[in-house]
Design a protein around this motif. Structure first.
Motif, short mmCIF file in Angstrom:
data_model
loop_
_atom_site.label_atom_id
_atom_site.label_comp_id
_atom_site.label_asym_id
_atom_site.label_seq_id
_atom_site.Cartn_x
_atom_site.Cartn_y
_atom_site.Cartn_z
N ALA A 167 33.15 0.91 4.34
CA ALA A 167 34.26 1.11 3.41
C ALA A 167 33.78 1.03 1.97
O ALA A 167 34.26 1.78 1.11
N ARG A 168 32.79 0.16 1.72
CA ARG A 168 32.28 0.02 0.35
C ARG A 168 31.48 1.23 -0.09
O ARG A 168 31.32 1.48 -1.28
N ILE A 169 30.91 1.95 0.88
CA ILE A 169 30.05 3.09 0.51
C ILE A 169 30.72 4.43 0.84
O ILE A 169 30.06 5.41 1.19
N GLY A 170 32.04 4.45 0.71
CA GLY A 170 32.76 5.72 0.78
C GLY A 170 33.14 6.19 2.17
O GLY A 170 33.50 7.36 2.35
N MET A 171 33.11 5.31 3.15
CA MET A 171 33.50 5.70 4.52
C MET A 171 34.57 4.73 5.00
O MET A 171 34.54 4.19 6.10
N GLU A 172 35.60 4.56 4.11
CA GLU A 172 36.64 3.57 4.40
C GLU A 172 37.54 3.95 5.58
O GLU A 172 38.25 3.10 6.13
N LYS A 173 37.51 5.21 5.98
CA LYS A 173 38.35 5.63 7.11
C LYS A 173 37.60 5.58 8.44
O LYS A 173 38.10 6.03 9.46
N SER A 174 36.43 5.04 8.41
CA SER A 174 35.60 5.02 9.62
C SER A 174 35.98 3.89 10.56
O SER A 174 36.44 2.82 10.15
N GLN A 175 35.80 4.17 11.84
CA GLN A 175 35.90 3.16 12.88
C GLN A 175 34.53 3.04 13.55
O GLN A 175 33.93 4.05 13.89
N LEU B 157 12.49 -5.46 2.61
CA LEU B 157 13.08 -4.29 3.26
C LEU B 157 12.69 -3.06 2.45
O LEU B 157 12.79 -3.05 1.22
N VAL B 158 12.25 -2.01 3.14
CA VAL B 158 11.84 -0.77 2.48
C VAL B 158 12.77 0.35 2.93
O VAL B 158 12.95 0.56 4.13
N PHE B 159 13.35 1.08 1.95
CA PHE B 159 14.26 2.19 2.26
C PHE B 159 13.71 3.48 1.67
O PHE B 159 13.31 3.53 0.51
N ASP B 160 13.73 4.53 2.50
CA ASP B 160 13.39 5.87 2.04
C ASP B 160 14.42 6.84 2.62
O ASP B 160 14.83 6.67 3.78
N GLU B 161 14.79 7.84 1.84
CA GLU B 161 15.77 8.83 2.27
C GLU B 161 17.14 8.24 2.53
O GLU B 161 17.96 8.82 3.23
N VAL B 162 17.42 7.04 1.97
CA VAL B 162 18.74 6.45 2.17
C VAL B 162 19.80 7.22 1.38
O VAL B 162 21.00 7.12 1.64
N ASP B 163 19.35 8.05 0.41
CA ASP B 163 20.29 8.81 -0.43
C ASP B 163 20.50 10.24 0.07
O ASP B 163 21.09 11.07 -0.61
N LEU B 164 20.03 10.50 1.28
CA LEU B 164 20.12 11.85 1.83
C LEU B 164 21.57 12.29 1.99
O LEU B 164 22.38 11.63 2.64
N GLY B 165 21.93 13.42 1.36
CA GLY B 165 23.25 14.03 1.54
C GLY B 165 24.39 13.32 0.84
O GLY B 165 25.56 13.56 1.16
N ILE B 166 24.12 12.45 -0.14
CA ILE B 166 25.20 11.77 -0.86
C ILE B 166 25.05 12.01 -2.36
O ILE B 166 23.98 12.39 -2.84
N SER B 167 26.12 11.76 -3.09
CA SER B 167 26.09 11.92 -4.55
C SER B 167 27.30 11.20 -5.14
O SER B 167 28.10 10.61 -4.42
N GLY B 168 27.43 11.27 -6.47
CA GLY B 168 28.60 10.75 -7.15
C GLY B 168 28.92 9.29 -6.88
O GLY B 168 28.04 8.43 -6.86
N LYS B 169 30.21 9.04 -6.63
CA LYS B 169 30.68 7.67 -6.42
C LYS B 169 30.05 7.02 -5.18
O LYS B 169 29.79 5.82 -5.17
N ILE B 170 29.83 7.85 -4.16
CA ILE B 170 29.24 7.30 -2.93
C ILE B 170 27.81 6.82 -3.20
O ILE B 170 27.39 5.76 -2.74
N ALA B 171 27.09 7.60 -4.00
CA ALA B 171 25.73 7.22 -4.36
C ALA B 171 25.73 5.90 -5.13
O ALA B 171 24.88 5.03 -4.92
#
Length: 549
Positions: free
Chosen positions: A367-375, A451-465
């Motif tokens: 919900a915090r990262i723009g998927m508030e309607k997810s189950q 913790l190492v993250f790569d490609e965590v920003d794949l396919g996102i932008s704007g507020k979600i990013a």
């Protein structure tokens, strides 16, 4: 945490030392600048196999060295690569194997790359995420060990059965051979003694004549050697009264007389004992034929026949040994099955208790990262199987090293849509965020410091990013986080920022890594916003993102 990463002669990096800090560390750079080289170097620290071609062109070796600190403790992991089979791996200057390195480093760094996303989509790996969240490793390992022990005991039973079957095929032959050889009543050196006695019997008359003749000449006849030597002995004694030195030789003659007497007596005894006996001679010949027949049949000598008896006796005793070993192994097998059932049941219950908590926490992060309607749902199933190892309340279940559970993540990202397996989600952006949510939740329960993250920003932008960036920053409050990103919203959340660039000096290409100061960060993030052409607008936006970070 990872304090520093030293890289020398690796790919396009000639020599760089990257000093990381606590919190969120950001790495940015244009596509192809060499960010993946840093990940490659880190993968070597994590125990990945090295490729000889990763050594910088024109160099004979490469070095990757990582320094970790935990309070006053310091850990130094070093890999030296020379393109040959004698590459060196050490932890605090102690040489270790690749397997040991992989196991050790897994407690220090958890890497989440694009490959990890594909791994996450595989339902077989979902059970590991639940176990990691619940810190169930000890129980998982005990269950795994019990399952493996059961497999070993099952194989042992198969081997015993095979030995028993093999023995049954040979049992009749073993009994026949054993009885045949035992009935022969063999004893050590019997053949040599028979040969010796036969030789005496065959030459009995000749022996009698020869012993009689020798005794006669030595002792019995008139004028025998003994009689002549006695006369000479008396003469020597008389001579000794005149020549004292002669006396010592007289003793030799007396000794010779004694020897002649003893020899004559011995030969007389031989003559008395040697008699040709037809029955004895035939008996010995028959015995010799039996021995020779057995030797020929078993293709060995008398000693070999005696050894054969001992071996056959041991083989026949194995029948009882097999039965005893089989019963003992069956008992162990049943005990271990019961142990596995207890462990698997306990593990299953532990997982089921964790499910609702993980579902709630993942849904909250989504919900915090723009998927508030997810189950988000975790299904934990167990399947009945009449051949299963685990038996709980009289019911047998399909059993594995990981226990009796099949765990799979399900998700619905839109209202009104049915829950579907995570593997069937098409959107790369959704997959990246779900992975981040899962890793965020699991990391909260994990003791892994980096913790190492790569490609965590794949396919996102704007507020979600921006939301993803803030989630990473929050994660950085409890863990050291290293993130490679192309998005300004995520880069602006970092506490430490590194820029990766490619340079051509002379006729060589170099990848350089530099830590940015505040002014340099503004320009770097502005480049992420507007590309290589930095505008006033992009600079203002960069400053705004940094001030909100």
């Amino acid at each position: 945490m990872l304090k520093s990463l030293y890289i020398k002669n690796y790919a396009l990096l000639e020599e760089e030392k990257i000093e990381f800090s606590e919190g969120l560390n950001i790495i940015t750079g244009e596509t192809g600048a060499g960010k993946s080289i840093i990940l490659g170097a880190l993968s070597l620290i994590l125990g990945e196999r090295v490729k000889p071609e990763s050594i910088r062109s024109g160099k004979d070796f490469a070095i990757v060295e990582a320094e970790f600190v935990d309070g006053s403790d310091r850990i130094l992991i070093r890999r030296e690569i020379n393109g040959k089979s004698n590459n060196k791996i050490s932890i605090n200057k102690r040489t270790v194997t690749l397997v040991e390195l992989k196991k050790f480093s897994s407690y220090l760094i958890d890497s989440h790359t694009q490959h990890e996303q594909h791994t996450l989509l595989n339902p077989e790996n979902h059970i590991n995420s639940v176990d990691e969240f619940g810190d169930l490793n000890s129980l998982v390992q005990r269950t795994k060990y019990s399952f493996q022990k059961i497999a070993e005991l099952r194989q042992k039973l198969i081997r015993i059965k095979a030995k028993q079957a093999d023995f049954q095929q040979k049992k009749e032959l073993y009994h026949y051979q054993f009885e045949e050889l035992m009935n022969a009543e063999l004893f050590l050196n019997e053949d040599e003694q028979i040969e010796k006695e036969l030789r005496l019997l065959q030459n009995a008359i000749k022996i009698k004549k020869m012993t009689f003749a020798i005794c006669n000449h030595l002792f019995e006849s008139e004028n025998s050697i003994f009689e002549q030597l006695q006369l000479q002995s008396k003469a020597m004694s008389e001579l000794g009264t005149f020549v004292e030195e002669v006396n010592k030789y007289s003793a030799d003659i007396e000794s010779a007389l004694t020897s002649i007497s003893e020899t004559s007596h011995f030969l007389s005894k031989i003559s008395e004992n040697v008699e040709f006996n037809d029955e004895r001679f035939e008996s010995l010949q028959e015995r010799q034929i039996i021995l020779d027949s057995l030797k020929k049949k078993y293709k060995t000598d008398l000693n070999g026949l005696l050894e054969k008896i001992a071996k056959l006796q041991t083989e026949l005793e194995l029948e009882l040994s097999f039965e005893k070993e089989f019963k003992e192994t069956v008992k162990q097998y049943e005990i271990e099955k019961s142990n596995y059932s207890t462990l698997a049941s306990k593990l299953s219950e532990s997982r089921r208790k964790l499910v609702s908590k993980i579902e709630f926490m993942v849904t909250k992060v989504l919900a915090r990262i723009g998927m508030e309607k997810s189950q988000f749902k975790i299904l934990v199933n167990r399947y009945e199987n009449p051949k299963g190892i685990a038996e709980i309340d009289g019911v047998k279940f399909l059993s594995k090293e990981s226990g009796i559970d099949e765990v799979e993540f399900y998700i619905s990202t839109n209202i009104g849509e049915n829950l579907k397996p995570l593997a069937k989600i098409a959107s790369g952006g959704e997959i990246s965020r779900i992975m981040l949510a899962l890793k965020t939740v699991i990391a909260k329960a994990s003791l892994t410091p980096t913790l190492v993250f790569d490609e965590v920003d794949l396919g996102i932008s704007g507020k979600i990013a921006l939301a993803v960036g803030k989630t990473l920053a929050n994660l950085g409050k409890k863990h050291q986080v290293i993130c490679i990103t192309h998005l300004p919203q995520i880069a602006a959340q970092g506490e430490n920022h590194f820029a990766v660039r490619k340079e051509v000096i002379g006729k060589r290409t170099f990848t350089k890594v530099s830590m940015l100061n505040e002014k340099e960060r503004i320009y770097e993030i502005a480049k992420l916003i507007s590309g290589s052409k930095i505008t006033e607008t992009s600079l203002e936006l960069s400053k705004s993102l940094l001030s909100d970070g």
